[in-house]
Scaffold this motif. Structure first.
Motif, short mmCIF file in Angstrom:
data_model
loop_
_atom_site.label_atom_id
_atom_site.label_comp_id
_atom_site.label_asym_id
_atom_site.label_seq_id
_atom_site.Cartn_x
_atom_site.Cartn_y
_atom_site.Cartn_z
N GLY A 8 -5.51 7.96 3.76
CA GLY A 8 -5.51 6.53 4.05
C GLY A 8 -4.64 5.77 3.06
N PRO A 9 -4.19 4.58 3.44
CA PRO A 9 -3.38 3.76 2.53
C PRO A 9 -4.15 3.43 1.25
CG PRO A 9 -3.26 2.92 4.77
CD PRO A 9 -4.34 3.94 4.76
N GLN A 62 0.84 5.22 1.27
CA GLN A 62 0.13 6.16 2.11
C GLN A 62 0.76 7.54 2.00
OE1 GLN A 62 0.03 5.46 6.41
NE2 GLN A 62 -1.94 6.49 6.56
N LYS A 93 4.37 5.21 12.67
CA LYS A 93 4.10 3.76 12.74
C LYS A 93 3.15 3.35 11.63
CE LYS A 93 6.40 2.72 16.52
NZ LYS A 93 7.52 1.73 16.51
N GLY A 94 3.12 2.05 11.36
CA GLY A 94 2.14 1.54 10.42
C GLY A 94 0.80 1.36 11.10
N PRO A 95 -0.26 1.19 10.33
CA PRO A 95 -1.59 0.96 10.91
C PRO A 95 -1.60 -0.37 11.66
CG PRO A 95 -1.74 1.54 8.58
CD PRO A 95 -0.31 1.26 8.85
N LEU A 148 3.73 0.82 2.68
CA LEU A 148 3.38 -0.15 3.71
C LEU A 148 3.22 -1.54 3.11
CD1 LEU A 148 0.63 2.06 5.36
CD2 LEU A 148 2.76 1.39 6.48
N TYR A 154 0.84 -1.18 0.00
CA TYR A 154 0.00 0.00 0.00
C TYR A 154 0.89 1.25 0.00
CZ TYR A 154 -4.03 -2.89 1.36
OH TYR A 154 -5.04 -3.83 1.40
N LEU A 204 4.71 7.04 2.37
CA LEU A 204 5.03 5.90 3.23
C LEU A 204 4.54 4.65 2.51
CD1 LEU A 204 6.03 4.91 6.06
CD2 LEU A 204 3.64 5.10 6.80
N TYR A 213 -8.39 0.26 11.83
CA TYR A 213 -6.97 0.34 12.15
C TYR A 213 -6.70 1.61 12.96
CZ TYR A 213 -5.86 -3.46 8.91
OH TYR A 213 -5.77 -4.68 8.28
N GLN A 251 -5.37 -8.36 7.85
CA GLN A 251 -4.10 -7.95 7.29
C GLN A 251 -3.34 -7.16 8.36
OE1 GLN A 251 -4.00 -6.31 3.32
NE2 GLN A 251 -5.97 -7.26 2.80
N HIS A 252 -2.07 -7.54 8.55
CA HIS A 252 -1.24 -6.91 9.57
C HIS A 252 -0.12 -6.15 8.88
CE1 HIS A 252 -3.19 -9.17 12.80
NE2 HIS A 252 -3.26 -10.16 11.93
N PHE A 253 0.01 -4.87 9.25
CA PHE A 253 0.94 -3.99 8.59
C PHE A 253 2.27 -3.88 9.31
CE2 PHE A 253 -1.39 -1.81 5.21
CZ PHE A 253 -2.69 -2.16 5.49
N GLY A 254 3.31 -3.64 8.51
CA GLY A 254 4.59 -3.23 9.06
C GLY A 254 4.59 -1.72 9.28
N ASP A 255 5.73 -1.19 9.74
CA ASP A 255 5.82 0.25 9.99
C ASP A 255 6.19 1.05 8.76
OD1 ASP A 255 7.02 -0.11 13.41
OD2 ASP A 255 4.99 0.17 12.61
N PHE A 258 -8.55 4.53 10.98
CA PHE A 258 -8.99 4.27 9.61
C PHE A 258 -9.96 3.10 9.60
CE2 PHE A 258 -6.13 6.99 7.26
CZ PHE A 258 -4.99 7.08 8.04
N PHE A 301 -9.44 2.06 2.06
CA PHE A 301 -9.45 2.75 3.35
C PHE A 301 -10.21 4.08 3.26
CE2 PHE A 301 -6.47 0.55 6.19
CZ PHE A 301 -5.94 -0.39 5.32
N GLY A 302 -10.77 4.45 4.40
CA GLY A 302 -11.30 5.79 4.54
C GLY A 302 -10.17 6.79 4.67
#
Lengths: 113, 113
Positions: free
Chosen positions: A42-43, A37, B42-44, A90, A35, A88, B36, A102-106, B89, B103-104
């Motif tokens: 939003g992403p 951002q 940081k990431g979401p 992601l 993604y 950014l 999120y 879904q789990h995001f990194g930083d 989000f 995403f919103g």
């Protein structure tokens, strides 16, 4: 357990250059999504890979490409960088990518000068 | 193409108050709607998610309410704390892919002590 890891954390490039961003998913996760951002938004979905195959592509130009490796890690490549690519980036991982959390990194903060 | 409208853009509440953020989506063939939480730099982070076979899901101080007929869902944060100050989000799956999240625009929440 380690979460999603991305490298590098920050990157500065100039217009016209190329960049490669890297992502390691959570252990056991086979799907990786990328993604973008932009600050204050939003992403936005770029790509999804599952079992090393592209399963989805967002509305991004062909300058953006990605791949997934046999260990399920992934790379995002962006060619001919433009100022508007500053964002950014992601990476998110999930078990199968289908209707799964879904789990995001930083992320990697990319700045284009 | 999925669109997600999130409101309000920013929200200020007092410690102990209730924070409410609303989202509306268009059509989707899939049924996974996450929220999120993102802190600066940081990431979401996945906060809570719902599948529309239920109208409400509660996890601690966080509750999602879902109205499938109206295509709306909302996040309620009870007993809001200064540590909850972040950008939130909502996201909805696309019409064609359950793994592609739209995403919103985000809600910047500030909880005053």
């Amino acid at each position: 357990d380690a979460g999603v890891t991305q490298s590098p954390t920050h990157l500065i490039k100039t217009r016209g250059q190329q960049v490669t961003l890297r992502c390691s998913p959570i252990s056991g996760h086979k799907s990786v999504s990328w993604y973008q951002q932009v600050l204050g938004q939003g992403p936005q979905f770029i790509f999804q890979y599952y079992e090393k195959e592209e399963r989805g592509r967002g509305n991004f130009p062909d300058r953006f490409s990605a791949r997934q490796f046999p260990n399920y890690s992934s790379e995002l490549n962006v060619n001919a960088l433009l100022l508007g690519d500053s964002a950014l980036y992601l990476c998110a991982s999930s078990l199968s990518g289908f209707n799964q959390p879904q789990h995001f990194g930083d992320g990697t903060r990319l700045s284009i000068l | 193409q999925q669109q997600v409208k999130q409101s309000p853009q920013s929200l200020i509440v007092q410690k102990g108050g209730i924070s409410i953020i609303n989202c509306a989506y268009e059509n989707t063939a899939f049924d996974y709607f996450p929220w999120y939480q993102q802190f600066p730099g940081k990431g979401p982070a996945l906060l809570i998610a719902i599948r529309p076979d239920v109208s409400e899901k509660k996890e601690g101080r966080f509750t999602i309410s879902f109205n499938k007929s109206a295509k709306q869902f909302s996040l309620h944060i009870m007993d809001s704390q200064p540590g909850d100050s972040a950008t939130y989000f909502c996201a909805a799956p696309s019409w064609t892919s359950g793994s592609r999240l739209t995403f919103g625009e985000g809600t910047q929440l500030t909880v005053n002590p």
